[in-house]
Enzyme design. Structure first.
Site, mmCIF file in Angstrom:
data_model
loop_
_atom_site.group_PDB
_atom_site.id
_atom_site.type_symbol
_atom_site.label_atom_id
_atom_site.label_comp_id
_atom_site.label_asym_id
_atom_site.label_seq_id
_atom_site.Cartn_x
_atom_site.Cartn_y
_atom_site.Cartn_z
ATOM 1 N N ASN A 209 -6.212 3.781 -18.892
ATOM 2 C CA ASN A 209 -6.118 2.204 -18.324
ATOM 3 C C ASN A 209 -7.463 1.402 -18.859
ATOM 4 O O ASN A 209 -8.246 2.040 -19.553
ATOM 5 C CB ASN A 209 -6.041 2.472 -16.772
ATOM 6 C CG ASN A 209 -7.263 3.160 -16.358
ATOM 7 O OD1 ASN A 209 -8.292 2.933 -16.497
ATOM 8 N ND2 ASN A 209 -6.764 4.482 -15.685
ATOM 9 N N ASP A 278 -2.603 7.886 -12.060
ATOM 10 C CA ASP A 278 -2.026 8.439 -11.088
ATOM 11 C C ASP A 278 -0.701 9.237 -11.509
ATOM 12 O O ASP A 278 -0.191 10.214 -10.604
ATOM 13 C CB ASP A 278 -1.110 7.269 -9.873
ATOM 14 C CG ASP A 278 -2.150 6.422 -9.494
ATOM 15 O OD1 ASP A 278 -3.048 6.955 -8.597
ATOM 16 O OD2 ASP A 278 -1.963 5.163 -9.407
ATOM 17 N N LYS A 288 1.770 17.753 -32.625
ATOM 18 C CA LYS A 288 2.029 16.296 -32.769
ATOM 19 C C LYS A 288 3.608 15.869 -32.646
ATOM 20 O O LYS A 288 4.172 16.255 -33.644
ATOM 21 C CB LYS A 288 1.153 15.639 -33.786
ATOM 22 C CG LYS A 288 1.510 14.011 -33.952
ATOM 23 C CD LYS A 288 0.745 13.550 -35.171
ATOM 24 C CE LYS A 288 1.254 12.216 -35.360
ATOM 25 N NZ LYS A 288 1.016 11.413 -36.890
ATOM 26 N N PHE A 322 -12.128 2.438 -3.782
ATOM 27 C CA PHE A 322 -11.842 1.025 -4.299
ATOM 28 C C PHE A 322 -10.477 0.821 -4.423
ATOM 29 O O PHE A 322 -9.557 1.831 -4.559
ATOM 30 C CB PHE A 322 -12.537 0.857 -5.896
ATOM 31 C CG PHE A 322 -13.877 0.886 -5.914
ATOM 32 C CD1 PHE A 322 -14.909 1.566 -5.642
ATOM 33 C CD2 PHE A 322 -14.422 -0.471 -6.285
ATOM 34 C CE1 PHE A 322 -16.213 1.502 -5.588
ATOM 35 C CE2 PHE A 322 -15.668 -0.800 -6.398
ATOM 36 C CZ PHE A 322 -16.620 0.222 -6.164
ATOM 37 N N LYS A 336 -4.930 1.635 2.253
ATOM 38 C CA LYS A 336 -5.576 2.614 1.552
ATOM 39 C C LYS A 336 -7.010 3.201 2.340
ATOM 40 O O LYS A 336 -6.977 4.486 2.364
ATOM 41 C CB LYS A 336 -6.293 2.482 0.293
ATOM 42 C CG LYS A 336 -4.835 2.285 -0.573
ATOM 43 C CD LYS A 336 -5.370 1.632 -2.099
ATOM 44 C CE LYS A 336 -4.034 1.205 -2.887
ATOM 45 N NZ LYS A 336 -4.242 0.496 -4.325
ATOM 46 N N LYS A 340 -6.471 7.194 3.342
ATOM 47 C CA LYS A 340 -7.367 7.951 2.810
ATOM 48 C C LYS A 340 -8.659 8.425 3.443
ATOM 49 O O LYS A 340 -9.417 8.999 3.283
ATOM 50 C CB LYS A 340 -7.806 7.651 1.339
ATOM 51 C CG LYS A 340 -6.702 7.328 0.476
ATOM 52 C CD LYS A 340 -7.037 7.040 -0.806
ATOM 53 C CE LYS A 340 -5.927 6.560 -1.776
ATOM 54 N NZ LYS A 340 -6.125 6.842 -3.409
HETATM 55 N N1 CTP Z 1 -8.175 7.688 -6.343
HETATM 56 C C1 CTP Z 1 -8.562 9.109 -6.514
HETATM 57 N N2 CTP Z 1 -7.691 9.843 -7.151
HETATM 58 C C2 CTP Z 1 -6.495 9.347 -7.706
HETATM 59 C C3 CTP Z 1 -6.343 8.072 -7.686
HETATM 60 C C4 CTP Z 1 -7.056 7.283 -6.802
HETATM 61 O O1 CTP Z 1 -9.757 9.182 -6.080
HETATM 62 N N3 CTP Z 1 -5.688 10.207 -8.099
HETATM 63 C C5 CTP Z 1 -9.183 6.592 -5.902
HETATM 64 C C6 CTP Z 1 -9.719 5.715 -6.686
HETATM 65 O O2 CTP Z 1 -11.172 6.230 -7.169
HETATM 66 C C7 CTP Z 1 -10.040 4.588 -5.685
HETATM 67 C C8 CTP Z 1 -8.797 4.523 -4.797
HETATM 68 O O3 CTP Z 1 -8.559 6.152 -4.816
HETATM 69 O O4 CTP Z 1 -11.100 4.706 -5.143
HETATM 70 C C9 CTP Z 1 -7.706 3.848 -5.198
HETATM 71 O O5 CTP Z 1 -6.644 4.128 -4.307
HETATM 72 P P1 CTP Z 1 -5.027 4.228 -4.859
HETATM 73 O O6 CTP Z 1 -4.202 4.105 -3.646
HETATM 74 O O7 CTP Z 1 -4.743 5.364 -5.892
HETATM 75 O O8 CTP Z 1 -4.865 3.167 -5.706
HETATM 76 P P2 CTP Z 1 -4.055 2.918 -7.035
HETATM 77 O O9 CTP Z 1 -4.311 4.030 -7.973
HETATM 78 O O10 CTP Z 1 -4.141 1.508 -7.543
HETATM 79 O O11 CTP Z 1 -2.723 3.444 -6.399
HETATM 80 P P3 CTP Z 1 -1.425 2.248 -5.832
HETATM 81 O O12 CTP Z 1 -0.423 2.438 -6.878
HETATM 82 O O13 CTP Z 1 -1.056 2.612 -4.386
HETATM 83 O O14 CTP Z 1 -2.072 0.989 -5.851
#
Ligand code: CTP
Length: 398
Positions: A209, A278, A288, A322, A336, A340
């Site tokens: 990303n 995610d 490959k 974040f 969140k 969390k």
């Molecule tokens: N985070 C984490 N581990 C993951 C995904 C996210 O620790 N596998 C943490 C990120 O560092 C950030 C927060 O969780 O602090 C973001 O939350 P999240 O719900 O995962 O946000 P998004 O990835 O944007 O998910 P969504 O699709 O629900 O928006």
């Protein structure tokens, strides 16, 4: 950043690199006044610094000033931050011993501004116990040291003694300025995750990303400057390591999870600034994938949610997350925050022209359970990092 920076340059081959630093400090908005020692003038002409800073360069203690003032006193009083780069063993020794026999040593002795010293010398000199003792003496008195780094030195030796890269000195100086007057974080153990993760598809491809890592690196650098013991778990980014942090470099979400959970065992605070993928490819192809294979879709599986895992066994740890959103910023961030089990979430909009990805600035809203949201104006990620840590400090001491 506004204010006055006095930049001391002493005599070593790294004096040439100080011109880069001077230029970077000027670009940050600082009014830079350079003081050179006589020896420094053998390596770089004062005119170089005069041109870069648009200010007169001072060398001679007894030169007739343009306007009447006592130069070592006026520069010492004007300084908001005092940086010496490169600093020789001789300069460090003199300051540690209270010797003030030229304009630079006299001015640094008279200043009340925070002092940052970037040593550069032969590795044998740096290893000399007298130099080490002098650095310890000055550190104990509040002088801040950055570097030296290890590598090939101008004298041909390989070892510790090379001036820290100007980008790193700049970052450190800005953190020292931004952190001055804010609560100390001494005694706190802080873990920060930063950057993107890479989820490999085959030996040449991966999913990732747009995260640059700047926000997480700023938080780690800010916490270290303010005395915390910091572990920075970083995905792949193109940023210099912040001074004073233990670096753990990872690539995938699973590696980041293992490294973060491990480091978090001993932590008081975890700040999850990483943009963790995610989803990851359900399987990794050892060879490959050829376009002739007709490969058209990718099966994905969920990665571990590191922050949610920490939140489920929270204990005494302070957890900061974040939320980067394109829609419904506050409601998504609030969800969140509670799902969390966090103490704080830093929410910002992404996408569009003001997207913070890769930028040096960010506009955020901070949410804490049971408190009204706090929205900040756009500010540099470096200053924002200190604002976030002020609030973390308040939670820790509540
Ligand atoms: N985070 C984490 N581990 C993951 C995904 C996210 O620790 N596998 C943490 C990120 O560092 C950030 C927060 O969780 O602090 C973001 O939350 P999240 O719900 O995962 O946000 P998004 O990835 O944007 O998910 P969504 O699709 O629900 O928006």
């Amino acid at each position: 950043m506004t204010g006055t920076c006095v930049l001391g340059v002493t005599g070593g081959i790294a004096a040439a690199k100080a011109s880069l630093l001077a230029s970077m400090l000027v670009k940050q908005g600082l009014d830079v006044h350079v003081i050179m020692t006589e020896a420094a003038c053998e390596f770089v002409a004062p005119l170089t610094f005069r041109t870069l800073t648009a200010n007169p360069v001072s060398v001679d203690m007894f030169a007739e000033p343009g306007e009447w003032n006592v130069k070592h006193v006026s520069l010492a009083e004007a300084a908001d931050v005092f940086v010496v780069a490169p600093a020789t063993a001789n300069f460090i020794g003199k300051v540690a011993s209270g010797i003030a026999d030229d304009l630079l040593t006299t001015t640094i002795m008279a200043t009340r501004a925070p002092r940052v010293i970037a040593p550069a010398m032969n590795s044998g000199m740096y290893a000399n116990p007298i130099v080490q003792r002098n650095i310890e003496t000055l550190s104990a008195l509040g002088y801040r040291f950055i570097g030296p780094e290890s590598g090939r030195l101008a004298c041909g030796d390989v070892g510790a003694g090379r001036l820290a890269e100007p980008e790193r000195i700049l970052d450190f100086v800005l953190h020292v300025c931004a952190g001055t007057g804010r609560p100390s974080l001494a005694g706190l153990r802080v873990v920060v995750t930063a950057g993107p993760t890479r989820e490999p598809i085959d030996p040449v491809r991966f999913i990732t990303n747009r995260s640059s890592g700047k926000m997480g690196y700023a938080i780690a650098g800010a916490a270290a400057v303010r005395g915390a013991k910091v572990t920075l778990v970083s995905g792949p980014v193109f940023l210099p390591a912040p001074e004073g942090c233990e670096m753990v470099r990872v690539e995938t979400a699973c590696q980041m999870r293992d490294a973060t959970i491990d480091a978090a065992q001993e932590a008081d605070v975890v700040v999850a600034a990483a943009a963790v993928a995610d989803y990851m490819p359900a399987s990794f192809s050892e060879s490959k994938i050829k376009k002739s294979s007709g490969f058209g879709s990718l099966e994905l599986s969920r990665t571990p949610d590191i922050l949610a895992e920490l939140g489920s066994a929270k204990g005494e740890r302070v957890l900061v997350g974040f939320a980067a959103e394109t829609d419904d910023l506050l409601s998504n961030a609030e969800r969140k925050l509670s799902s969390k089990n966090l103490d704080m979430i830093v929410a910002n909009m992404v996408g569009g022209e003001d997207s913070p990805f890769g930028a040096d600035h960010n506009t955020v809203t901070i949410l804490c359970p049971g408190a009204p949201p706090e929205t900040f104006p756009a500010m540099s990620k470096l200053v924002l990092a200190h604002e976030i840590l002020d609030r973390v400090s308040a939670i820790c001491h509540h």
